[in-house]
Design an enzyme around this catalytic site. Sequence first.
Site, mmCIF file in Angstrom:
data_model
loop_
_atom_site.group_PDB
_atom_site.id
_atom_site.type_symbol
_atom_site.label_atom_id
_atom_site.label_comp_id
_atom_site.label_asym_id
_atom_site.label_seq_id
_atom_site.Cartn_x
_atom_site.Cartn_y
_atom_site.Cartn_z
ATOM 1 N N VAL A 1 -16.331 -42.184 21.513
ATOM 2 C CA VAL A 1 -15.158 -41.328 21.716
ATOM 3 C C VAL A 1 -14.801 -40.574 20.433
ATOM 4 O O VAL A 1 -14.583 -39.357 20.447
ATOM 5 C CB VAL A 1 -13.944 -42.169 22.194
ATOM 6 C CG1 VAL A 1 -12.768 -41.260 22.508
ATOM 7 C CG2 VAL A 1 -14.305 -43.007 23.425
ATOM 8 N N LYS B 1 -7.265 -50.394 24.644
ATOM 9 C CA LYS B 1 -6.543 -51.195 25.650
ATOM 10 C C LYS B 1 -6.432 -52.658 25.251
ATOM 11 O O LYS B 1 -5.438 -53.319 25.522
ATOM 12 C CB LYS B 1 -7.210 -51.085 27.019
ATOM 13 C CG LYS B 1 -8.663 -51.523 27.046
ATOM 14 C CD LYS B 1 -9.544 -50.537 27.756
ATOM 15 C CE LYS B 1 -10.935 -50.589 27.225
ATOM 16 N NZ LYS B 1 -11.693 -49.397 27.504
ATOM 17 N N GLY C 1 -9.323 -43.870 30.900
ATOM 18 C CA GLY C 1 -10.155 -42.850 30.254
ATOM 19 C C GLY C 1 -9.547 -41.462 30.339
ATOM 20 O O GLY C 1 -8.444 -41.217 29.851
ATOM 21 N N ASP D 1 -11.535 -56.432 31.191
ATOM 22 C CA ASP D 1 -11.186 -55.048 30.884
ATOM 23 C C ASP D 1 -10.131 -54.542 31.874
ATOM 24 O O ASP D 1 -9.115 -53.951 31.485
ATOM 25 C CB ASP D 1 -12.467 -54.192 30.950
ATOM 26 C CG ASP D 1 -12.197 -52.712 30.800
ATOM 27 O OD1 ASP D 1 -12.042 -52.260 29.657
ATOM 28 O OD2 ASP D 1 -12.152 -52.000 31.822
ATOM 29 N N LYS E 1 -6.017 -53.301 31.342
ATOM 30 C CA LYS E 1 -5.479 -52.040 31.851
ATOM 31 C C LYS E 1 -4.332 -52.313 32.834
ATOM 32 O O LYS E 1 -3.336 -51.585 32.851
ATOM 33 C CB LYS E 1 -6.585 -51.237 32.515
ATOM 34 C CG LYS E 1 -7.629 -50.775 31.488
ATOM 35 C CD LYS E 1 -8.899 -50.300 32.155
ATOM 36 C CE LYS E 1 -9.884 -49.739 31.149
ATOM 37 N NZ LYS E 1 -11.190 -49.416 31.742
ATOM 38 N N GLY F 1 -16.449 -42.608 29.187
ATOM 39 C CA GLY F 1 -17.328 -41.524 28.728
ATOM 40 C C GLY F 1 -16.722 -40.930 27.471
ATOM 41 O O GLY F 1 -15.504 -40.695 27.418
#
Length: 467
Positions: free
Chosen positions: A17, A106, A135, A202, A206, A334
């Site tokens: 990122v 996160k 994302g 994960d 979130k 991504g």
Amino acid sequence: MIDYRRLRVALLGAGAVGSQVAALLLKHGDELADRAGASLELVGIAVRDLDAPRETDLPRELFTTDAETLIMGADIVIELMGGIEPARQYLLQAINSGADIVTANKALLATHGPELFDAADQVGAQVYYEAAAAGAIPIIRPLRDSLAGDRVRRIMGIVNGTTNYILDRMDTEGAEFADVLADAQRLGYAESDPTADVEGYDAAQKAAILASLAFHTTVPLDAVHREGITSIDKAMIDSARHAGYVIKLLAVCERLAATTDGADAAGEASASRSAASRPLDDRSRPSGEAISVRVYPALISRDHPLASVHGANNAVFVEAEAAGNLMFYGAGAGGVQTASAVLGDVVSAARRHIAGGVGVGESTLANLPVVPIGHVTTRYQITLEVDDQTGVLATVAGILSDGGVSVATVEQTVVGSGDHDTEDGGVARLVIGTHTAREQDLSDTVDRLAASGVVERVVSVLRVEGE
Ligand code: NAP
């Protein structure tokens, strides 16, 4: 050309990122300056290894391994390193030196969010984290700002692309979990250690972030019930399809009315609130309401909008009292996609920096208790292998009824032929759809079924969501 005030932007991390954020910041600097009302000058990029290969071509002189010095001179600090430490320390340092912070982390927010928000509140700084929950999909601002005047009833999110990719291929191609996971690893959708994704960690992080915002309540990560998808097999996917469902790993954040479980639900859950979140203070308005935050593979109808989320895409379905149903859909991960959300935060941070004044803080004063999973009510699909003999169905129905679990549908198929010589009637598979039941009652009842002598095997118990 307008002579904008110059804001110094420090970037921590130049991986998937961070390298895209740096490249876009350099490429679209003039345009972003017009939108932000400030010139955004990337003053440095902190990394671990100056010689590591980068995904984008970035000026070498921007790189440093001295994150602390970089932070000291910055107006905006973007953290894209990941992990808890030293990310936490760096962000606290940034806040205390007067910077606004932008992060996509996160794991850090789900575990240390309140500490960062409190530190920011004390100095009037702002914490931006649009990329942390889904994302590229804008969901943090919609929950924090756009829906601030509404009451969110429920959120159902497909917030992990890896698990959605795996479950989608199992559903559309009839593939087995292990084969698709191996493919996902080869294609870069899954890490070599896939635990964080396939075990739901994960998604749970979130879910904690989304629930905190939606219900104006600090939701500690350990209050999120979590189950992964490793037990899902082809037979379960086929059975779901046969019944008109698809299996998705869902993050469900739900407001429970006071009447659902009475004062008891809120009472029993208050331990979780007082131990792990901010204490009730005089401004809190105990309403008798509670919330549930849970991550597990669930059945949703093939007609539900979330059923059409394929591949590694994410979606967050929000049910609000006044707005009705809203769905936010797109790329949940991504490098370049996530960079879009990060840069939106950078522009917001710059605008606030220029305008001055205290930023919009997190609202956690609703302070609703988080109920344990046992209090949740939903519908279930129970799949059993039973002795294929007269009276077995009646015995199973009796146990369910005694346990307070009401049956909506039953489908029976014979899966193993019997032996006439030994009076072995073979094995039948029962797929039982229930009406709404309390999780604890359901779980106790399934234990009794398993011990009943007529049930050979409890094949699966799946919740039905979105109805
Ligand atoms: P990544 O590819 O692993 O990159 C991490 C970067 O941080 C690397 O450049 C690394 O330096 C640097 N770094 C790590 N520890 C450091 C330290 N102690 N000091 C200085 N630099 C350090 O990570 P990523 O995928 O870009 O993810 C970054 C963050 O965004 C994470 O919090 C992640 O959860 C979040 N996020 C990622 C995505 C995604 O699609 N990747 C989506 C949403 C959110 P070196 O290059 O020198 O090793």
